[in-house]
Design an enzyme around this catalytic site. Structure first.
Site, PDB file in Angstrom:
ATOM      1  N   ARG A  94      24.307  71.611  40.528  1.00 37.20           N
ATOM      2  CA  ARG A  94      24.051  72.117  41.889  1.00 37.20           C
ATOM      3  C   ARG A  94      22.715  72.829  41.964  1.00 37.20           C
ATOM      4  NH1 ARG A  94      27.757  77.506  42.582  1.00 37.20           N
ATOM      5  NH2 ARG A  94      27.704  78.215  40.438  1.00 37.20           N
ATOM      6  N   GLY A 127      28.115  70.590  44.612  1.00 37.61           N
ATOM      7  CA  GLY A 127      26.692  70.899  44.544  1.00 37.61           C
ATOM      8  C   GLY A 127      26.289  72.159  45.302  1.00 37.61           C
ATOM      9  N   ARG A 184      17.896  75.785  27.664  1.00 39.63           N
ATOM     10  CA  ARG A 184      19.110  76.438  27.176  1.00 39.63           C
ATOM     11  C   ARG A 184      19.416  75.941  25.775  1.00 39.63           C
ATOM     12  NH1 ARG A 184      22.074  77.129  32.290  1.00 39.63           N
ATOM     13  NH2 ARG A 184      20.645  76.504  33.938  1.00 39.63           N
ATOM     14  N   ASP A 253      25.465  76.698  27.194  1.00 39.03           N
ATOM     15  CA  ASP A 253      24.586  76.282  28.294  1.00 39.03           C
ATOM     16  C   ASP A 253      24.105  77.477  29.103  1.00 39.03           C
ATOM     17  OD1 ASP A 253      27.504  76.063  28.810  1.00 39.03           O
ATOM     18  OD2 ASP A 253      26.877  75.918  30.886  1.00 39.03           O
TER      19      ASP A 253
HETATM   20  P1  AMP Z   1      28.015  77.697  35.647  1.00 37.17           P
HETATM   21  O1  AMP Z   1      29.415  78.171  35.526  1.00 37.17           O
HETATM   22  O2  AMP Z   1      27.346  78.114  36.951  1.00 37.17           O
HETATM   23  O3  AMP Z   1      27.179  78.027  34.462  1.00 37.17           O
HETATM   24  O4  AMP Z   1      28.097  76.118  35.747  1.00 37.17           O
HETATM   25  C1  AMP Z   1      28.584  75.302  34.726  1.00 37.17           C
HETATM   26  C2  AMP Z   1      28.289  73.861  35.052  1.00 37.17           C
HETATM   27  O5  AMP Z   1      28.992  73.448  36.221  1.00 37.17           O
HETATM   28  C3  AMP Z   1      26.831  73.575  35.346  1.00 37.17           C
HETATM   29  O6  AMP Z   1      26.543  72.302  34.856  1.00 37.17           O
HETATM   30  C4  AMP Z   1      26.769  73.614  36.843  1.00 37.17           C
HETATM   31  O7  AMP Z   1      25.686  72.881  37.365  1.00 37.17           O
HETATM   32  C5  AMP Z   1      28.104  72.999  37.233  1.00 37.17           C
HETATM   33  N1  AMP Z   1      28.584  73.446  38.540  1.00 37.17           N
HETATM   34  C6  AMP Z   1      29.049  74.671  38.873  1.00 37.17           C
HETATM   35  N2  AMP Z   1      29.422  74.708  40.169  1.00 37.17           N
HETATM   36  C7  AMP Z   1      29.186  73.485  40.680  1.00 37.17           C
HETATM   37  C8  AMP Z   1      29.356  72.876  41.958  1.00 37.17           C
HETATM   38  N3  AMP Z   1      29.850  73.552  42.990  1.00 37.17           N
HETATM   39  N4  AMP Z   1      29.004  71.585  42.098  1.00 37.17           N
HETATM   40  C9  AMP Z   1      28.503  70.875  41.069  1.00 37.17           C
HETATM   41  N5  AMP Z   1      28.321  71.379  39.836  1.00 37.17           N
HETATM   42  C10 AMP Z   1      28.653  72.674  39.639  1.00 37.17           C
HETATM   43 MG    MG Z   2      25.558  77.703  33.605  1.00 35.19          MG
END
Ligand code: AMP
Ligand code: MG
Length: 487
Positions: A94, A127, A184, A253
Site C-alpha cells: 500500500r 492498499g 529493510r 521487514d
Molecule cells: P505493516 O504491518 O504495515 O508493516 O505491513 C506488512 C505488510 O502488509 C506490508 O507488505 C504492507 O505493504 C502490507 N499491507 C498492510 N496493510 C495493507 C493494506 N491495507 N493493503 C495492502 N497491503 C497492506
Molecule cells: Mg512493514
C-alpha cells in the site's frame, strides 16, 4: 526535472537502477476528495520544498497521490520478511515511492506515500490506510525525532474522503513518509530467496553507497556492511529501551538497514515499568515485548547475515564463522550502548564497575513498586524523589545513598550532572492516553489537541509547564492499553 520547480522537488531515482525484480513501477490511485490535515513545515523546508505552496491545495493533490510531483517516477518495492518468526513474501502493498528528494544539505531522502492504493504486492489488501493510524504514526515518529532517536519522519497526512473498511468503517488517509531509505532486512531476504547472489550483491553495493560509503573501500565490504548494520541496530534498540519505547512488530521487514526506526504500527511507550509489557493485540506470545527487543534485534540481524552469506566469503564455512563473530558481538554492543545511556540518565560521568548494578537495581525497584518508567527518571531529574512510589522504603533509601556516593566520587559538579540528566530524561513522551485523546479530537475534526501534543513533543527535554501538564501517567483504570493492528 526543471531546476526551478516552484514546489521545490528535486527527485532522483537511484533505487530504480537496481535489478528490476526488486521493484515494480506503479502509480498511486487517485482519491475522491483530498484534504491536507497535517503538514510538517519544518521538515518540508529542510527538504528544500516550498512549504507555502505545498501547504495548500497543490500539496493536498500531491500528498494524496492525485497528482505526481515534478520528476516523480513512482514504484513499489519488493521485500520479504519473517513475520512473527515465519518467512513471507511481501512488498509495498500500500506504499508508493515517489523518488528520492535531494535536500539542500546534500542528503537523499525517500518520499513515500503510504496508503496510496493497490500494488502488485497487495495480496488481499485494499492498499489503503485509515486516518487514525496514520495520524498516530505522524505523532509517534515526530516524537521519536524530538527525542533524538533515528526515525523515518512524517511530512503530511491527507484525508482521502473515502472510507476504508477494517473492523468498522473508518475515514481513509495517505501518510507521506520520509526516510533515509526504505531498504529493510527483508529487502535482502527477498533478493536472496527470489533472486540470487547477483541481486544480493547489487543491493549490498547500493546499501553501502547510500548508508555506509566508507565501507566501499574496505577489504571486506559486505562483512563491513553486516557489522555496520548490527552496530546501528544495537545503538537504535538501546535508544528505544532507554526511552521506554516498544515497537510492537519487529518483523525483519520492519527493520531498516539505515538504522532508522520504521513502520509504526502497534507501537507505544511504557507507562508502568514492566519488562514483559506487550501492546500489540496480535502479539499473543509476547515475542515483541519491551524486554525482548534486544534479543529480537539480534535475531533479525542474523537473518540479514544469512542473506549476505554468499558475499561474506568464497567458502561458506568461513562466511558462517565471520557472520557468527558479528552476531556474538551484538549483545555486548547493545549492553554497552544501553549502559552509556543509563549513566547519562542518572547524571553519571565516567564509568565505574558498579554502574550497571546501580542502574539495574533501580529498574528492579521500579518493577517491584510498579513505578512509571519515564516518570521515575523525570522525578530524579527534578529531585522530586518523594513523589515516587518507592520513596520511603528502606530499599530505595539504600539505592539513593549508593547513587549519591557515586555522584560525589565524580569530578563534575552537581550542576553539570543535573544538566546531563535533563538532556537524557524527557519531560514528556507521547503517552497512550494522550495520543488517544488527540486522535479522538481529530476524529471530530478538532486538531488543536494534536497540535498541542506535537508542540510539547518537539523538544521533550525543555521541561516547560505545558509539558508538565502532559507528563502525568494515566489513571490506573486506563492502563491496560492495547493497540490494534488493523492499520
Ligand atoms: P505493516 O504491518 O504495515 O508493516 O505491513 C506488512 C505488510 O502488509 C506490508 O507488505 C504492507 O505493504 C502490507 N499491507 C498492510 N496493510 C495493507 C493494506 N491495507 N493493503 C495492502 N497491503 C497492506
Ligand atoms: Mg512493514
Amino acid at each position: 526535472m526543471k531546476p526551478s520547480d516552484p514546489q521545490g522537488w528535486k527527485l532522483q531515482h537511484s533505487y530504480a537502477e537496481l535489478p528490476e525484480g526488486l521493484f515494480t513501477r506503479v502509480t498511486p490511485s487517485p482519491v475522491r476528495a483530498p484534504k491536507l490535515v497535517m503538514f510538517n513545515r519544518p521538515l518540508a523546508e529542510a527538504l528544500g520544498l516550498n512549504a507555502d505552496v505545498l501547504a495548500g491545495e497543490e500539496g493536498a493533490a500531491i500528498f494524496a497521490g492525485n497528482q505526481l510531483p515534478e520528476g516523480a517516477e513512482p514504484l513499489a518495492q519488493a521485500y520479504a520478511g519473517h513475520q512473527f518468526g515465519y518467512f513471507t513474501k511481501l512488498g509495498d502493498g500500500r506504499a508508493v515511492l515517489l523518488g528520492e528528494q535531494l535536500a539542500p544539505d546534500g542528503t537523499r531522502i525517500d518520499i513515500q506515500l503510504k496508503g496510496a492504493g493497490r500494488t502488485p504486492y497487495s495480496r488481499g489488501g485494499d492498499g489503503r490506510a485509515a486516518l487514525g493510524p496514520m495520524l498516530r504514526e505522524y505523532i509517534i515518529s515526530e516524537a521519536m525525532h524530538g527525542l533524538g532517536i533515528p526515525t523515518t519522519r512524517s511530512l503530511a497526512v491527507t484525508a482521502t474522503g473515502e472510507p476504508v473498511i477494517r473492523e468498522t468503517t473508518l475515514p481513509g488517509a495517505v501518510l507521506t513518509r520520509t526516510a533515509a531509505s526504505h531498504l529493510r532486512v527483508g529487502t535482502f531476504q527477498y533478493a536472496a530467496a527470489y533472486g540470487g547472489k547477483d541481486e544480493v550483491q547489487a543491493l549490498a553495493d547500493y546499501a553501502l553507497r547510500r548508508h555506509y560509503p566508507e565501507g566501499l573501500t574496505q577489504e571486506a565490504p559486505y562483512l563491513y556492511l553486516l557489522k555496520a548494520v548490527a552496530e546501528r541496530q544495537a545503538a537504535l534498540i538501546a535508544r528505544w529501551m532507554l526511552a521506554g519505547f516498544i515497537h510492537g512488530v519487529m518483523n525483519t521487514d520492519n527493520m531498516a538497514i539505515s538504522g532508522e526506526t520504521i513502520d509504526y504500527g502497534p507501537c507505544a511507550f511504557l507507562d508502568t515499568y514492566r519488562p514483559d509489557t506487550v501492546f500489540s493485540s496480535i502479539d499473543r506470545q509476547g515475542r515483541y515485548a519491551y524486554g525482548n527487543q534486544p534479543y529480537i534485534a539480534g535475531w533479525n540481524v542474523a537473518r540479514l547475515a544469512e542473506a549476505l552469506l554468499p558475499l561474506l566469503h568464497e567458502h561458506e564455512e568461513e562466511g558462517v564463522r565471520l557472520a557468527e563473530e558479528v552476531l556474538h558481538a551484538f549483545s555486548p554492543q547493545y549492553e554497552a550502548r544501553w549502559l552509556e545511556g543509563m549513566r547519562a540518565k542518572l547524571g553519571l560521568f565516567g564509568a565505574e564497575a558498579e554502574d550497571e548494578a546501580l542502574a539495574k537495581d533501580l529498574l528492579a525497584l521500579m518493577a517491584e513498586q510498579q513505578a512509571d518508567y519515564t516518570g521515575t527518571f523525570r522525578a530524579l531529574t527534578l529531585r522530586q524523589q518523594e513523589r515516587l512510589p518507592m520513596s520511603g522504603t528502606e530499599a530505595f533509601a539504600a539505592w539513593e545513598s549508593r547513587w549519591r556516593a557515586r555522584r560525589e566520587r565524580q569530578h563534575a559538579d552537581d550542576e553539570a550532572a543535573a544538566q546531563l540528566m535533563r538532556r537524557s530524561n524527557p519531560a514528556v513522551i507521547p503517552r497512550n492516553h494522550r495520543v488517544e485523546e488527540a486522535l479522538e479530537a481529530a476524529e471530530r475534526e478538532d486538531y488543536s489537541v494534536l497540535h498541542r501534543l506535537l508542540a510539547a513533543l518537539a523538544d521533550p527535554y525543555a521541561y516547560t509547564p505545558e509539558q508538565e501538564a502532559l507528563a502525568e501517567p494515566p489513571a490506573p483504570s486506563s492502563c491496560a492499553y492495547r493497540t490494534y493492528c488493523g492499520t
